[in-house]
Design a protein around this motif. Structure first.
Motif, short mmCIF file in Angstrom:
data_model
loop_
_atom_site.label_atom_id
_atom_site.label_comp_id
_atom_site.label_asym_id
_atom_site.label_seq_id
_atom_site.Cartn_x
_atom_site.Cartn_y
_atom_site.Cartn_z
N THR A 20 -27.61 12.97 -8.54
CA THR A 20 -27.11 12.98 -9.89
C THR A 20 -28.00 12.43 -10.91
O THR A 20 -28.42 13.03 -11.93
N ILE A 21 -28.63 11.42 -10.60
CA ILE A 21 -29.52 10.52 -11.57
C ILE A 21 -30.77 11.64 -11.64
O ILE A 21 -31.33 11.77 -12.86
N TYR A 22 -31.35 12.20 -10.60
CA TYR A 22 -32.53 13.05 -10.68
C TYR A 22 -32.15 14.27 -11.41
O TYR A 22 -32.92 14.81 -12.29
N GLN A 23 -31.09 14.61 -11.17
CA GLN A 23 -30.49 15.97 -11.96
C GLN A 23 -30.23 15.79 -13.51
O GLN A 23 -30.83 16.46 -14.17
N GLU A 24 -29.90 14.74 -13.79
CA GLU A 24 -29.58 14.27 -15.28
C GLU A 24 -31.03 14.11 -15.75
O GLU A 24 -31.35 14.47 -17.17
N LEU A 25 -31.86 13.35 -15.16
CA LEU A 25 -33.18 12.97 -15.90
C LEU A 25 -34.00 14.06 -15.71
O LEU A 25 -35.21 13.90 -16.59
N ILE A 28 -34.50 18.17 -20.01
CA ILE A 28 -35.84 17.85 -21.14
C ILE A 28 -35.36 16.98 -22.22
O ILE A 28 -35.91 16.01 -22.58
N LEU A 29 -34.16 17.05 -22.79
CA LEU A 29 -33.73 16.40 -23.91
C LEU A 29 -33.22 15.07 -23.38
O LEU A 29 -33.70 13.76 -24.14
N ILE A 30 -32.73 14.89 -22.35
CA ILE A 30 -32.62 13.43 -21.92
C ILE A 30 -33.87 12.82 -21.75
O ILE A 30 -33.87 11.48 -22.16
N LEU A 31 -34.76 13.47 -20.88
CA LEU A 31 -36.18 12.65 -20.90
C LEU A 31 -37.09 12.36 -22.00
O LEU A 31 -37.21 11.31 -22.34
N PHE A 32 -36.70 13.56 -23.03
CA PHE A 32 -37.00 12.96 -24.55
C PHE A 32 -36.67 11.86 -25.10
O PHE A 32 -37.64 10.83 -25.51
N TYR A 33 -35.44 11.65 -25.04
CA TYR A 33 -34.74 10.44 -25.69
C TYR A 33 -35.01 9.47 -24.87
O TYR A 33 -35.17 8.16 -25.32
N LEU A 34 -35.08 9.24 -23.60
CA LEU A 34 -35.30 7.97 -22.87
C LEU A 34 -36.79 7.67 -23.22
O LEU A 34 -37.09 6.58 -23.39
N PRO A 50 -34.33 -0.60 -29.68
CA PRO A 50 -34.40 0.25 -28.60
C PRO A 50 -32.95 0.69 -27.87
O PRO A 50 -32.69 1.66 -27.60
N LEU A 51 -31.84 -0.16 -28.34
CA LEU A 51 -30.64 0.37 -27.93
C LEU A 51 -30.05 1.39 -28.60
O LEU A 51 -29.22 2.03 -27.95
N ALA A 52 -30.64 1.72 -29.93
CA ALA A 52 -30.13 2.68 -30.65
C ALA A 52 -30.60 3.97 -30.17
O ALA A 52 -29.99 5.10 -30.24
N SER A 53 -31.53 4.21 -29.24
CA SER A 53 -32.10 5.15 -28.39
C SER A 53 -31.57 5.31 -26.97
O SER A 53 -31.06 6.37 -26.36
N VAL A 55 -28.69 3.69 -25.51
CA VAL A 55 -27.40 3.72 -25.19
C VAL A 55 -26.59 5.07 -25.24
O VAL A 55 -26.16 5.50 -24.38
N PRO A 56 -27.10 5.87 -26.25
CA PRO A 56 -26.71 7.31 -26.10
C PRO A 56 -27.11 8.06 -25.30
O PRO A 56 -26.56 8.94 -24.42
N VAL A 57 -28.27 7.78 -24.70
CA VAL A 57 -28.81 8.60 -23.51
C VAL A 57 -28.08 8.07 -22.31
O VAL A 57 -27.77 9.10 -21.36
N GLY A 58 -27.98 6.90 -22.04
CA GLY A 58 -27.29 6.05 -21.03
C GLY A 58 -25.88 6.85 -21.14
O GLY A 58 -25.40 7.12 -19.81
N TRP A 59 -25.19 6.98 -22.13
CA TRP A 59 -23.87 7.57 -22.05
C TRP A 59 -24.04 8.99 -21.55
O TRP A 59 -22.78 9.44 -20.89
N CYS A 60 -24.62 9.76 -22.15
CA CYS A 60 -24.97 11.31 -21.65
C CYS A 60 -25.07 11.19 -20.17
O CYS A 60 -24.62 12.23 -19.78
#
Length: 116
Positions: A20-25, A28-34, A50-53, A55-60
């Motif tokens: 699931t981590i591989y699938q989420e990462l 492309i958008l998750i990868l961009f924000y990460l 860095p938390l401003a970017s 935390v939302p990625v981690g939440w998603c």
């Protein structure tokens, strides 16, 4: 002897997290924000915390993993319901009928169909 067990699950306890981590990462958008969050840790490129970017990625990612877990659990329940379904088979040699579960069905078994 081949098994008649239906198993449509995508994950098990060991493979759930890596898959699931591989699938989420791989999105492309998750990868961009990460990548953006990682760049924010470098003072030269940083425009905000860095938390401003991150935390939302981690939440998603967590929400995506939760949705995958729910979908896989539903597949598991559906598989279980089918596998324990009772079927009536007919033995041609002994002319007897007996009730077995769908997972115990084997090649050559004659299934008695009923209106229901």
């Amino acid at each position: 002897r081949p098994s008649n067990v239906v198993d449509t699950q995508k994950y098990n306890i060991i493979t759930f997290l890596p898959k699931t981590i591989y699938q989420e990462l791989s999105k492309i958008l998750i990868l961009f924000y990460l990548l953006n969050g990682i760049l924010q840790t470098i003072p030269r490129f940083s425009t905000n915390s860095p938390l401003a970017s991150l935390v939302p990625v981690g939440w998603c990612v967590v929400i995506g993993m939760l949705l995958e877990a729910i979908a896989d659990y539903r597949r598991y329940c559906s598989d279980h319901d089918f596998n324990v379904q009772e079927l009536v088979t007919y033995n041609v040699k002994t002319k007897e009928q007996k009730s077995i579960q769908a997972r115990n069905l084997s090649v050559g078994d004659v299934i008695v169909l009923q209106n229901d």
